[in-house]
Design a protein around this motif. Structure first.
Motif, mmCIF file in Angstrom:
data_model
loop_
_atom_site.group_PDB
_atom_site.id
_atom_site.type_symbol
_atom_site.label_atom_id
_atom_site.label_comp_id
_atom_site.label_asym_id
_atom_site.label_seq_id
_atom_site.Cartn_x
_atom_site.Cartn_y
_atom_site.Cartn_z
ATOM 1 N N ILE A 1 -6.358 1.519 12.286
ATOM 2 C CA ILE A 1 -5.080 2.175 12.026
ATOM 3 C C ILE A 1 -5.134 2.770 10.625
ATOM 4 N N GLU A 2 -4.712 3.999 10.508
ATOM 5 C CA GLU A 2 -4.639 4.630 9.198
ATOM 6 C C GLU A 2 -3.210 5.088 8.939
ATOM 7 N N PHE A 3 -2.705 4.777 7.757
ATOM 8 C CA PHE A 3 -1.387 5.297 7.362
ATOM 9 C C PHE A 3 -1.549 6.061 6.054
ATOM 10 N N ARG A 4 -0.872 7.199 5.990
ATOM 11 C CA ARG A 4 -1.076 8.120 4.872
ATOM 12 C C ARG A 4 0.251 8.485 4.219
ATOM 13 N N ASN A 5 0.340 8.221 2.915
ATOM 14 C CA ASN A 5 1.444 8.695 2.090
ATOM 15 C C ASN A 5 2.808 8.323 2.672
ATOM 16 N N ILE A 6 2.979 7.033 3.001
ATOM 17 C CA ILE A 6 4.224 6.580 3.614
ATOM 18 C C ILE A 6 5.312 6.415 2.556
ATOM 19 N N HIS A 7 6.425 7.086 2.797
ATOM 20 C CA HIS A 7 7.608 6.975 1.938
ATOM 21 C C HIS A 7 8.768 6.459 2.775
ATOM 22 N N LYS A 8 9.557 5.552 2.175
ATOM 23 C CA LYS A 8 10.765 5.080 2.845
ATOM 24 C C LYS A 8 11.778 4.620 1.807
ATOM 25 N N SER A 9 12.995 5.160 1.935
ATOM 26 C CA SER A 9 14.102 4.751 1.076
ATOM 27 C C SER A 9 15.288 4.365 1.938
ATOM 28 N N PHE A 10 16.114 3.471 1.410
ATOM 29 C CA PHE A 10 17.382 3.123 2.031
ATOM 30 C C PHE A 10 18.472 3.485 1.029
ATOM 31 N N VAL B 1 14.300 3.149 -3.325
ATOM 32 C CA VAL B 1 12.958 3.483 -2.837
ATOM 33 C C VAL B 1 12.225 2.178 -2.513
ATOM 34 N N VAL B 2 11.827 2.024 -1.247
ATOM 35 C CA VAL B 2 11.138 0.805 -0.817
ATOM 36 C C VAL B 2 9.632 1.031 -0.715
ATOM 37 N N LEU B 3 9.225 2.183 -0.182
ATOM 38 C CA LEU B 3 7.809 2.546 -0.105
ATOM 39 C C LEU B 3 7.626 3.896 -0.786
ATOM 40 N N ASP B 4 6.666 3.957 -1.698
ATOM 41 C CA ASP B 4 6.513 5.149 -2.533
ATOM 42 C C ASP B 4 5.092 5.706 -2.426
ATOM 43 N N GLY B 5 4.806 6.323 -1.270
ATOM 44 C CA GLY B 5 3.504 6.964 -1.094
ATOM 45 C C GLY B 5 2.370 5.996 -0.841
ATOM 46 N N VAL B 6 2.543 5.087 0.117
ATOM 47 C CA VAL B 6 1.532 4.055 0.404
ATOM 48 C C VAL B 6 0.558 4.564 1.462
ATOM 49 N N SER B 7 -0.739 4.410 1.198
ATOM 50 C CA SER B 7 -1.787 4.802 2.141
ATOM 51 C C SER B 7 -2.775 3.653 2.298
ATOM 52 N N GLY B 8 -3.416 3.598 3.455
ATOM 53 C CA GLY B 8 -4.416 2.559 3.667
ATOM 54 C C GLY B 8 -5.012 2.620 5.052
ATOM 55 N N VAL B 9 -6.049 1.809 5.255
ATOM 56 C CA VAL B 9 -6.726 1.703 6.556
ATOM 57 C C VAL B 9 -6.753 0.230 6.953
ATOM 58 N N GLU C 1 2.194 9.790 7.618
ATOM 59 C CA GLU C 1 1.581 9.784 8.943
ATOM 60 C C GLU C 1 1.032 8.398 9.261
ATOM 61 N N VAL C 2 1.059 8.057 10.548
ATOM 62 C CA VAL C 2 0.433 6.831 11.034
ATOM 63 C C VAL C 2 -0.455 7.195 12.215
ATOM 64 N N LEU C 3 -1.735 6.811 12.143
ATOM 65 C CA LEU C 3 -2.688 7.130 13.200
ATOM 66 C C LEU C 3 -3.289 5.857 13.782
ATOM 67 N N PHE C 4 -3.213 5.729 15.090
ATOM 68 C CA PHE C 4 -3.844 4.633 15.812
ATOM 69 C C PHE C 4 -5.118 5.178 16.462
ATOM 70 N N ASP C 5 -6.263 4.787 15.926
ATOM 71 C CA ASP C 5 -7.546 5.313 16.419
ATOM 72 C C ASP C 5 -7.495 6.835 16.551
ATOM 73 N N ASN C 6 -7.089 7.462 15.452
ATOM 74 C CA ASN C 6 -7.026 8.926 15.318
ATOM 75 C C ASN C 6 -5.964 9.594 16.178
ATOM 76 N N GLY D 1 6.816 -1.140 -4.138
ATOM 77 C CA GLY D 1 6.682 -0.048 -3.185
ATOM 78 C C GLY D 1 5.389 0.727 -3.238
ATOM 79 N N LYS D 2 4.440 0.274 -4.051
ATOM 80 C CA LYS D 2 3.146 0.943 -4.150
ATOM 81 C C LYS D 2 2.013 -0.037 -3.864
ATOM 82 N N LYS D 3 0.903 0.459 -3.345
ATOM 83 C CA LYS D 3 -0.300 -0.365 -3.207
ATOM 84 C C LYS D 3 -1.046 -0.322 -4.534
ATOM 85 N N VAL D 4 -1.150 -1.480 -5.189
ATOM 86 C CA VAL D 4 -1.773 -1.491 -6.520
ATOM 87 C C VAL D 4 -3.120 -2.204 -6.537
#
Length: 250
Positions: free
Chosen positions: A2-11, A15-23, A57-62, A215-218
């Motif tokens: 699973i790949e997620f790219r530049n995830i932002h989420k605010s309520f 700001v809860v998620l501020d541009g989080v990406s990862g695999v 974006e969120v990708l499940f096996d592309n 809200g960031k991956k550090v």
């Protein structure tokens, strides 16, 4: 994978998620960790589509889950198993009925086929002969194991998500649940994602670890790299958890 790219989420203004990406890697226990309020559970819910993202974006096996049409989203959801923090069992259903629930809504299997599959996964989690028990009749640890059985009952499952699986459990039972999650990940070669703030889980099953802070991956690494992170926020989190565990358990 699973790949997620530049995830932002605010309520509202927060700001809860501020541009989080990862695999999140297949065949591994991928841990999302951090203190309460850092966004790890929100990130998990964004990945599985329980909460819409503001951006990213969120990708499940592309396969792009974010922009997928209804049919593709249904296909991907059929491949997802969830273990919720509370267990989320139906109080009015038996253990057997709880485990078969995903098969009722996602498959066209016969009742006999569903029951056979339920018995297979209940045996796998060490709960054979509990079929007719109600959730009120079993322990917290057993409820979590029923939740795991339900999460993997559909043979199509490729992705397992666990939100605070050790919440409310004693240390010994927590280790048993961690070990079970790790064993199932290895056996089924699925992509497992665990949200936790428990350092015992991190050190026990952390094949891949992502640390969120405000809200960031550090930091990102594995359990063998924890002591050499070089990231103050992560070091503070690890040390605080070790101190708390020592105070709680002597």
């Amino acid at each position: 994978m699973i790949e997620f790219r530049n995830i932002h989420k605010s309520f509202e203004e927060k700001v809860v998620l501020d541009g989080v990406s990862g695999v999140l890697e297949r065949g591994k226990c991928n841990l999302l960790i951090g203190a309460s309020g850092t966004g790890k559970s929100v990130l998990l819910k964004c990945i599985v589509g329980l909460i819409p993202t503001d951006q990213g974006e969120v990708l499940f096996d592309n396969r792009d889950f974010t922009l997928a049409d209804r049919d593709l989203k249904t296909d991907i959801r059929r491949e997802i198993g969830m273990l919720f923090q509370s267990g989320a069992l139906f109080d009015s259903k038996t253990v057997e009925q709880n485990v078969m629930f995903p098969l009722d809504i996602l498959t066209k299997m016969s009742k006999e086929e569903k029951l056979e599959r339920a018995n297979i996964v209940l045996k796998r989690v060490g709960l054979e002969n509990t079929n007719k028990k109600m959730p009120s009749e079993i322990s917290g640890g057993m409820k979590k194991r029923v939740g795991i059985a339900r999460a993997i009952v559909n043979e199509d499952v490729k992705y397992l998500f666990c939100d605070e699986p050790n919440s409310g459990l004693d240390p010994q039972t927590s280790i048993l649940i961690d070990d079970l999650i790790k064993e199932i990940t290895d056996e089924l070669q699925i992509t497992t994602t665990v949200v936790t703030h428990d350092m015992n889980s991190v050190l026990g099953i952390g094949d891949k670890i992502m640390f969120l802070f405000k809200g960031k991956k550090v930091w990102e690494g594995n359990k063998d790299e924890i002591m050499d992170s070089g990231v103050k926020e992560f070091d503070d989190f690890v040390f605080a958890n070790k101190v708390m565990n020592k105070m709680r358990h002597g």
